[in-house]
Design an enzyme around this catalytic site. Structure first.
Site, PDB file in Angstrom:
ATOM      1  NE  ARG A 184      -3.917  -2.388   1.552  1.00  0.00           N
ATOM      2  CZ  ARG A 184      -3.816  -3.566   2.189  1.00  0.00           C
ATOM      3  NH1 ARG A 184      -2.995  -3.707   3.206  1.00  0.00           N
ATOM      4  NH2 ARG A 184      -4.529  -4.597   1.799  1.00  0.00           N
ATOM      5  CD  GLU A 218      -7.882 -13.558   8.033  1.00  0.00           C
ATOM      6  OE1 GLU A 218      -7.060 -12.710   7.631  1.00  0.00           O
ATOM      7  OE2 GLU A 218      -8.794 -13.275   8.816  1.00  0.00           O
ATOM      8  CG  ASN A 232      -9.652 -11.787  11.992  1.00  0.00           C
ATOM      9  OD1 ASN A 232      -9.038 -11.085  11.197  1.00  0.00           O
ATOM     10  ND2 ASN A 232      -9.356 -13.060  12.207  1.00  0.00           N
ATOM     11  CG  ASP A 253     -12.497 -11.563   8.881  1.00  0.00           C
ATOM     12  OD1 ASP A 253     -11.685 -11.177   9.732  1.00  0.00           O
ATOM     13  OD2 ASP A 253     -12.276 -11.510   7.660  1.00  0.00           O
TER      14      ASP A 253
HETATM   15 CA    CA Z   1      -9.443 -10.886   8.850  1.00  0.00          CA
END
Ligand code: CA
Ligand code: CA
Length: 585
Positions: free
Chosen positions: A141, A203, A280, A322
């Site tokens: 980014r 994740e 998350n 999430d």
């Molecule tokens: Ca996530």
């Protein structure tokens, strides 16, 4: 309204005064940007030194040469290709300094282009090992600039400082082990001579961290884990434990708790605080981890000198969808209940637009910025969500999956990583949002180092036939949507706003578009040949105002978007920097 007009004229005068001094003297340019230059970036339209066009990341430019009266005449000045076979999502924001545009590209590459001609000055390609595990495309980014250096992070979780004139490596440090599931995609931030970074890997059962390194050497100064129970460090020694061990996690779950800081943060000199969002909790299956699971899905305010957490606000306690709360927290000052306040705003994955007192994290409001939210029915006065229990996906029964629910927003969020903008002229936030939901269910899962740790399955679906993306103008005082622009494909690029009454953003269909900031009327568009998922910037050079944006379709939607991914699979990939200006009259 009157107040806004007064502000505008003051800004325009300030910009004119600054333009006269925006070309730095030779010796100053050779030495490169200082801490003071970075903190002043919002006020110096002759360059773009920081991710967010200012440490507060308001993405607001005081420039008015290009405006809602003349933007229809905007044309390309040049385009520059990132070349090669590595054309994936181009989510970067350009940095512009001393006649050079620096952009990062997919697969951890950094390019320096001549800001007047687009000719390539140099290119750096990170040598990525086999076995990296970026969750959501091989994106980057943006970079950070400081002194003689340009610094960016790589997909194998390293931080690389290059000489900004030659592209030669000055230092290269590992920030985490990619074999455990860590990666890095955000633009670093520089505060008081320290490079501030987060990490990616929410994740994979990693531990989110915010870290500060010496910009000159890359040596670690402090490290702050985001998951309660883990030990921080300061100057090579243990410092303090984050939160209180086992207060909101059971047993050893805090050792694989997630909370990745994958989007980086903002910094506010007024409060001397870094604001960083956290992802998350791991795994996604919430039945496996009773409790609020601090400090996941939160905004953290961190002391840049010590790495201590000064306050936190959790937008989705005990997340089960999430609703990865990394979204940028943007400091702004505005009237609230009759007094001027130091505020901060965040448009969260969970579909709510939050306004907090940024000095102490006190909750002020949460209002929906998408049309359908199924997991909660608003927030109470303390900022706690009023859950709708039937919308939490059920617990697995032995080896069988649990009850599936249809939840909105989808896990890709009412808004994902793509940054919103705040106009000091209109007092509005411009939020790139998406209207989608998902079937989601839980499954049994066990932690295995370096492997996905979800315990959930899902299919994303659009909510409406004619659009998914919606660019919305949000009044932070009331939460009211002042205007909206609907787009067929999901919006996945950042937003820019200017004192010229303009809002810019890109679309997967390939357009960079300009809108009237007050009314939302579309004023201009140009097709760049591939989807636009980068963040536009503007600056002045040789007396003319320029706009630049990256083009190159990709990111999480084609990989994770379910039925939406099928609807956008025809979009062609690419990798170019596009630069625009008005024709010489
Ligand atoms: Ca996530
Ligand atoms: Ca600047």
């Amino acid at each position: 309204m009157k107040k806004h007009l007064l502000q505008t004229s003051a800004i325009a005068l300030g910009a004119a005064a600054l333009l006269a001094v925006s070309a730095p003297a030779f010796s100053q340019a050779a030495a490169g940007p200082t801490d003071a230059d970075l903190m002043n970036d919002e006020q110096t339209p002759g360059d773009v030194l920081t991710y967010g066009m200012g440490s507060r990341a308001q993405r607001f430019s005081p420039l008015t040469q290009l405006n809602s009266e003349n933007v229809a005449r905007l044309v390309p000045a040049f385009a520059a290709s990132l070349g090669g076979e590595k054309q994936r999502g181009q989510e970067a924001q350009p940095i512009v300094y001393d006649g050079t545009i620096y952009v990062t590209g997919s697969y951890s590459r950094l390019f320096a282009f001549d800001a007047r001609t687009g000719e390539e000055k140099w290119q750096y390609d990170a040598r990525l090992p086999d076995g990296i595990v970026p969750c959501c495309d091989v994106v980057n980014r943006g970079a950070a600039i400081y002194g003689d250096k340009i610094i960016f992070g790589t997909l194998d979780a390293r931080l690389v400082a290059l000489n900004r004139l030659t592209g030669k490596v000055i230092w290269n440090k590992q920030i985490a082990d990619y074999k455990e599931g860590y990666s890095f995609t955000a633009a670093p931030m520089i505060v008081k001579g320290k490079v501030i970074t987060g990490n990616s890997g929410g994740e994979f059962g990693i531990i989110g961290r915010v870290e500060a390194r010496d910009v000159n050497t890359g040596e670690l100064i402090w490290s702050r884990p985001t998951i309660e129970g883990n030990m921080g460090t300061l100057n090579g020694k243990d410092s303090t434990i984050t939160g209180k061990t086992n207060a909101t996690w059971q047993g050893d779950q805090y050792k694989t708790g997630g909370g990745a800081t994958w989007l980086g943060g903002t910094y506010d000199p007024d409060t001397n605080l870094i604001y960083m969002g956290t992802s998350n909790p791991s795994p996604w299956n919430s039945h496996m981890r009773p409790g609020d699971n601090l400090y996941t899905a939160s905004t953290l305010a961190i002391d840049p000198d010590t790495g201590e957490i000064k306050w936190h606000f959790q937008t989705t306690p005990h997340d089960g969808w999430d609703f990865d709360g990394v979204n940028e927290f943007i400091p702004f000052d505005a009237m609230r209940n009759g007094k001027m306040m130091k505020l901060g705003a965040k448009a969260d994955r969970n579909g709510y637009f939050f306004v907090l007192d940024r000095t102490n994290g006190k909750f002020l409001s949460a209002t929906p910025f998408v049309s359908k939210i199924t997991w909660a029915d608003g927030f109470d006065k303390n900022g706690r969500p009023k859950y709708i229990p039937s919308n939490r996906p059920g617990a697995p029964d032995g080896a069988n999956k649990g009850t599936s629910v249809f939840a909105a927003p989808s896990f890709l969020g009412g808004k994902n990583w793509m940054p919103m903008a705040y106009s000091q002229q209109t007092g509005l936030f411009y939020v790139p949002s998406n209207e989608w939901g998902m079937d989601i269910w839980n499954e049994p899962i066990a932690y295995k180092k370096g492997a996905a740790y979800l315990g959930a399955g899902f299919t994303i679906k659009p909510l409406y036939e004619d659009h998914i993306g919606v660019l919305r103008a949000v009044d932070p005082a009331t939460g009211k949507i002042m205007w909206e622009y609907k787009n067929k494909a999901p919006l996945w690029g950042g937003v820019l706003t200017t004192a010229g009454n303009l809002v810019f953003t890109g679309t997967p269909e390939g357009f960079l578009k300009a809108f009237d900031a007050k009314t939302g009327k579309e004023l201009w568009k140009f097709n760049t040949g591939s989807g636009v998922v980068g963040s536009p910037v503007t600056w002045t050079q040789d007396g003319e105002q320029y706009v630049a944006v990256m083009s190159g379709w990709g990111g999480a939607v084609p990989l994770w978007g379910g039925e939406v991914a099928k609807a956008v699979q025809h979009i062609n990939q690419g990798g170019s920097l596009w630069v625009f200006k008005l024709p010489k009259s």
